[in-house]
Structure formats: C-alpha cells, structure tokens
Motif scaffolding. Structure first.
Motif, PDB file in Angstrom:
ATOM      1  N   UNK A 201       2.411  -9.668  16.704  1.00 41.54           N
ATOM      2  CA  UNK A 201       0.984  -9.393  16.825  1.00 41.54           C
ATOM      3  C   UNK A 201       0.143 -10.178  15.827  1.00 41.54           C
ATOM      4  N   UNK A 202       0.770 -10.948  14.960  1.00 42.44           N
ATOM      5  CA  UNK A 202       0.024 -11.759  13.990  1.00 42.44           C
ATOM      6  C   UNK A 202       0.489 -11.516  12.572  1.00 42.44           C
ATOM      7  N   UNK A 203      -0.369 -11.893  11.616  1.00 40.25           N
ATOM      8  CA  UNK A 203      -0.024 -11.741  10.210  1.00 40.25           C
ATOM      9  C   UNK A 203      -0.163 -10.285   9.766  1.00 40.25           C
ATOM     10  N   UNK A 204       0.808  -9.815   8.982  1.00 40.84           N
ATOM     11  CA  UNK A 204       0.772  -8.476   8.403  1.00 40.84           C
ATOM     12  C   UNK A 204       0.888  -8.629   6.895  1.00 40.84           C
ATOM     13  N   UNK A 205      -0.112  -8.101   6.175  1.00 46.39           N
ATOM     14  CA  UNK A 205      -0.125  -8.210   4.721  1.00 46.39           C
ATOM     15  C   UNK A 205       0.543  -6.992   4.099  1.00 46.39           C
ATOM     16  N   UNK A 206       1.445  -7.237   3.160  1.00 42.34           N
ATOM     17  CA  UNK A 206       2.121  -6.161   2.431  1.00 42.34           C
ATOM     18  C   UNK A 206       1.451  -6.025   1.062  1.00 42.34           C
ATOM     19  N   UNK A 207       0.676  -4.948   0.895  1.00 43.39           N
ATOM     20  CA  UNK A 207      -0.168  -4.763  -0.283  1.00 43.39           C
ATOM     21  C   UNK A 207       0.476  -3.815  -1.291  1.00 43.39           C
ATOM     22  N   UNK A 208       0.336  -4.142  -2.562  1.00 42.24           N
ATOM     23  CA  UNK A 208       0.901  -3.313  -3.633  1.00 42.24           C
ATOM     24  C   UNK A 208       0.239  -1.939  -3.636  1.00 42.24           C
ATOM     25  N   UNK A 209       1.039  -0.882  -3.454  1.00 43.67           N
ATOM     26  CA  UNK A 209       0.525   0.482  -3.474  1.00 43.67           C
ATOM     27  C   UNK A 209      -0.157   0.932  -2.205  1.00 43.67           C
ATOM     28  N   UNK A 210      -0.316   0.034  -1.224  1.00 41.72           N
ATOM     29  CA  UNK A 210      -1.025   0.388   0.013  1.00 41.72           C
ATOM     30  C   UNK A 210      -0.181   0.172   1.263  1.00 41.72           C
ATOM     31  N   UNK A 211       0.973  -0.419   1.132  1.00 43.73           N
ATOM     32  CA  UNK A 211       1.821  -0.641   2.300  1.00 43.73           C
ATOM     33  C   UNK A 211       1.401  -1.850   3.116  1.00 43.73           C
TER      34      UNK A 211
END
Length: 222
Positions: A201-211
């Motif tokens: 579905x595209x780019x997925x960002x993995x954020x610190x503390x936010x998933x």
C-alpha cells in the motif's frame, strides 16, 4: 485360489486412492495460436462465401488489440519497477528525521518527554491533560493560542509533583473553553522516524514510541 477382498486386478491402485490423474491442460490462447487459427480459417473458407473485408479487418484489429495489451502490460510493469525504486530512495532519506502525526496516545520512555502540536480552533487558553493507562491524570498544563491553527505544546515527562512519570502508555487530552463551551481538540505528537517499510500500500513509517503509520497519516516531516 483365494483372493484378497477389496483389491481389483484391473486397477490395483484404485483402492489405495492412487488413481492416476490427467495433467491439467493449458487452455490459454497465445499469439501463435491466434495466427494459426486465422490462417486455417482463410484456407478452409467456403469459396461461395469468402470472408468479407470487414470481417477480416475486424479479426486483424482483434489481433492488434491483443498485441497492444501485451505491450501495455510490459510498459506498466516497467513503470511500477521505477516507482518502487523511487519509493526506496525516498524511504532512505526519511530515516532519522522527525514526523508529526495526529494521535492522542504515546509510549513514554523512562526519563523522556513528549512534544507536538494542538489544533486550536480559536484564540484562547488550551488545557492539556496527560492521563496514564489506569485513567488517572498525572499532569495538567495550559498553552496559549493566539489564533486558530497549530499551537506547540510540550510535556517534560514529569507529573504534577515534579516527579518523573513511569515509562508506559499515556493519553493526551486537549480542550478549549469551559463548561458547556468546552471543545475537544486534535493533538499531534512529534517522533523520530526509526525506519521505513515498503508495503504493497506504500511507505509505512516506524516512529519511536508511536508505532507504524502510513505516509498519508503524517502531518509534517521536519
């Protein structure tokens, strides 16, 4: 002569469930098959009812359409490959930067703080509450909005007594006004981009503390 019940001499494997199966046939029609059928049609046509020009041209048009579709599929595959490579380059450039996402929960690390934005709908004082997983409010604070729009806010990770809050998940509630005029406001939290995943579905960002969050959910990257 004695016989073994349940065994057939004509088909000794039938009772064991090992009867042979005919291999699946390929029923697809390729370009070579199309040309061969057209040639056979011309060779075997009725001399008294020859193939009309319009019919012949129509079949040629069908053949051209099939060829065009094959070429278009090849071109689209090339475009998809280029887009995937471009996404990979974009993903590499995002790692380590900070993203702002609209969310009302955050995973607090020990000794860390949180900052972000509140979407004010008007000028005035905004109330911010930090609530732990049990529903208890650990910190109350206010920020001033000069006008409607994004208003920066920050939590230093301490409770109302000034003690460091325990690591864990916290909810952030922002409101404006008071009494019957109280209005809930959207909250944005800023976090570091640890990594980026390339999903169908595209780019997925993995954020610190936010998933993990899709790129479309990000409000700002700074």
């Amino acid at each position: 002569m004695s016989t073994i019940p349940g065994t057939s001499l004509e088909n000794p494997w039938g009772s064991l469930g090992l009867a042979s199966q005919a291999p699946a046939r390929d029923t697809s029609l390729g370009q070579a098959d199309f040309l061969r059928l057209m040639t056979e049609q011309l060779k075997n046509q009725d001399p008294l009812k020859p193939l009309q020009n319009a019919e012949f041209l129509g079949q040629l048009a069908q053949f051209s359409t099939v060829q065009g579709i094959d070429k278009m599929q090849g071109a689209l595959s090339s475009v998809a490959s280029v887009m995937e490579s471009d996404q990979t380059l974009r993903a590499a450039a995002l790692v380590g930067r900070e993203a702002l996402i609209e969310t009302d929960t955050v995973e607090l690390a020990a000794g860390a703080g949180v900052r972000g934005e509140i979407a004010a709908t008007r000028a005035g004082t905004l109330q911010v509450e930090i609530v732990d997983a049990s529903g208890a409010t650990v910190r109350r604070t206010t920020v001033q909005a000069d006008a409607a729009g994004g208003v920066a806010w920050e939590w230093d990770g301490r409770d109302d007594n000034g003690d460091p809050a325990a690591a864990g998940r916290y909810s952030i509630r922002a409101t404006s006004g008071g009494g019957e005029d109280t209005e809930s406001l959207a909250v944005g939290v800023a976090a570091r981009i640890d990594s980026v995943s390339i999903e169908p579905q595209g780019l997925v960002l993995n954020l610190a503390g936010l998933g993990s969050h899709p790129l479309g959910a990000i409000r700002r990257i700074g």
